[in-house]
Design an enzyme around this catalytic site. Structure first.
Site, PDB file in Angstrom:
ATOM      1  N   HIS A   1       0.850  -1.182   0.000  1.00  0.00           N
ATOM      2  CA  HIS A   1       0.000   0.000   0.000  1.00  0.00           C
ATOM      3  C   HIS A   1       0.889   1.237   0.000  1.00  0.00           C
ATOM      4  CE1 HIS A   1      -3.638   2.281   0.704  1.00  0.00           C
ATOM      5  NE2 HIS A   1      -3.211   2.756   1.859  1.00  0.00           N
TER       6      HIS A   1
ATOM      7  N   ASN B   1      -3.009   8.555   4.915  1.00  0.00           N
ATOM      8  CA  ASN B   1      -3.570   7.443   4.154  1.00  0.00           C
ATOM      9  C   ASN B   1      -4.623   7.995   3.189  1.00  0.00           C
ATOM     10  OD1 ASN B   1      -4.041   4.869   3.274  1.00  0.00           O
ATOM     11  ND2 ASN B   1      -4.707   4.066   5.242  1.00  0.00           N
TER      12      ASN B   1
END
Length: 266
Positions: A209, A230
């Site tokens: 990620h 994020n």
């Protein structure tokens, strides 16, 4: 602020979406930076610095696009720093126009950086986020000068694989702006709520990620951590951000850091 990591019990099933760095890291230019002779400050958080600008937290939804979203946001932060005003580039443009076959599938962040070198990058307002598989619409959208900031006044250098030294990374963020980092994630990461995240060796990796590291700090007990943004919305983590141990290459986050300088055109 609580330092011990806290995790939810209900999995929100967030999407990740970056290919294994083994598949793309060798194609990136190696680090050219040297450790700065002046040590960086112990704490740096641009979110509370009136002279800096940090792009808002996005929500990529079910679109497995962290490889592209994080690049768009890092360039936005760096461009905002150069131009001394808030700029948010379109992440949807990266997804639509780089590879129309894969789109909302796990991708290669180097492709996003290379695209930024030559493309007419548009603002989020001009090319808004849908999180869906769309055809590239750059040729059909009007792009006035104020919505094509980068191409008018600035250019993106070639992407560089930054040194894994946390001191070098700190100085890069301090002087040039946020950086992109690709980390290993396990099921626990999706459940993150607060505190300083650590990768548990007992849990298997479910994928990779890409996130945006914007700053760093330390606890009263001198535990150092990164401050990272994020792309799972502001309801996840600490208003969309998370903290992760700094200086130990936690979850490989310091091994796969990328960035490119933004330069003013002559």
């Amino acid at each position: 602020m609580e330092d011990k990591p806290k995790y939810r019990t209900i999995n929100p099933k967030n999407s990740i979406g970056t290919k294994d760095p083994v598949q793309w890291l060798s194609s990136v230019q190696g680090p050219l930076l040297a450790i700065d002779s002046v040590p960086p400050p112990k704490t740096f958080d641009p979110r509370f610095d009136k002279t800096r600008s940090v792009s808002p937290i996005r929500d990529q939804g079910r679109c497995r696009s962290s490889w592209a979203v994080s690049v768009a946001d890092v360039i936005s932060d760096r461009l905002s720093l150069k131009m001394n005003r808030n700029i948010t580039l379109s992440a949807q443009q990266f997804i639509d126009c780089i590879d129309e076959k894969s789109q909302c599938a796990p991708g290669n962040p180097v492709n996003a950086w290379n695209y930024a070198k030559t493309a007419k990058l548009m603002s989020e307002k001009s090319y808004p986020w849908t999180g869906l598989n769309n055809k590239c619409q750059v040729s059909t959208k009007q792009c006035q000068d104020e919505n094509c900031h980068l191409n008018k006044l600035y250019s993106v250098d070639s992407v560089v694989h930054l040194p894994s030294s946390h001191v070098d990374l700190m100085n890069e963020i301090l002087y040039e702006g946020s950086i992109q980092a690709t980390m290993r994630v396990n099921k626990k990461f999706s459940l993150y709520e607060s505190g300083i995240h650590e990768c548990l060796k007992s849990l298997p990796t479910i994928g990779y990620h890409s996130v945006r590291i914007v700053g760093w700090s330390e606890t009263k007990n001198n535990k150092q951590y990164w401050i990272a943004a994020n792309s799972w919305g502001t309801n996840w983590g600490e208003n969309g951000y998370f903290r992760i141990t700094k200086g130990t290459n936690e979850c490989d986050i310091e091994s796969h850091a990328l960035a490119a300088n933004i330069r003013e055109k002559e």
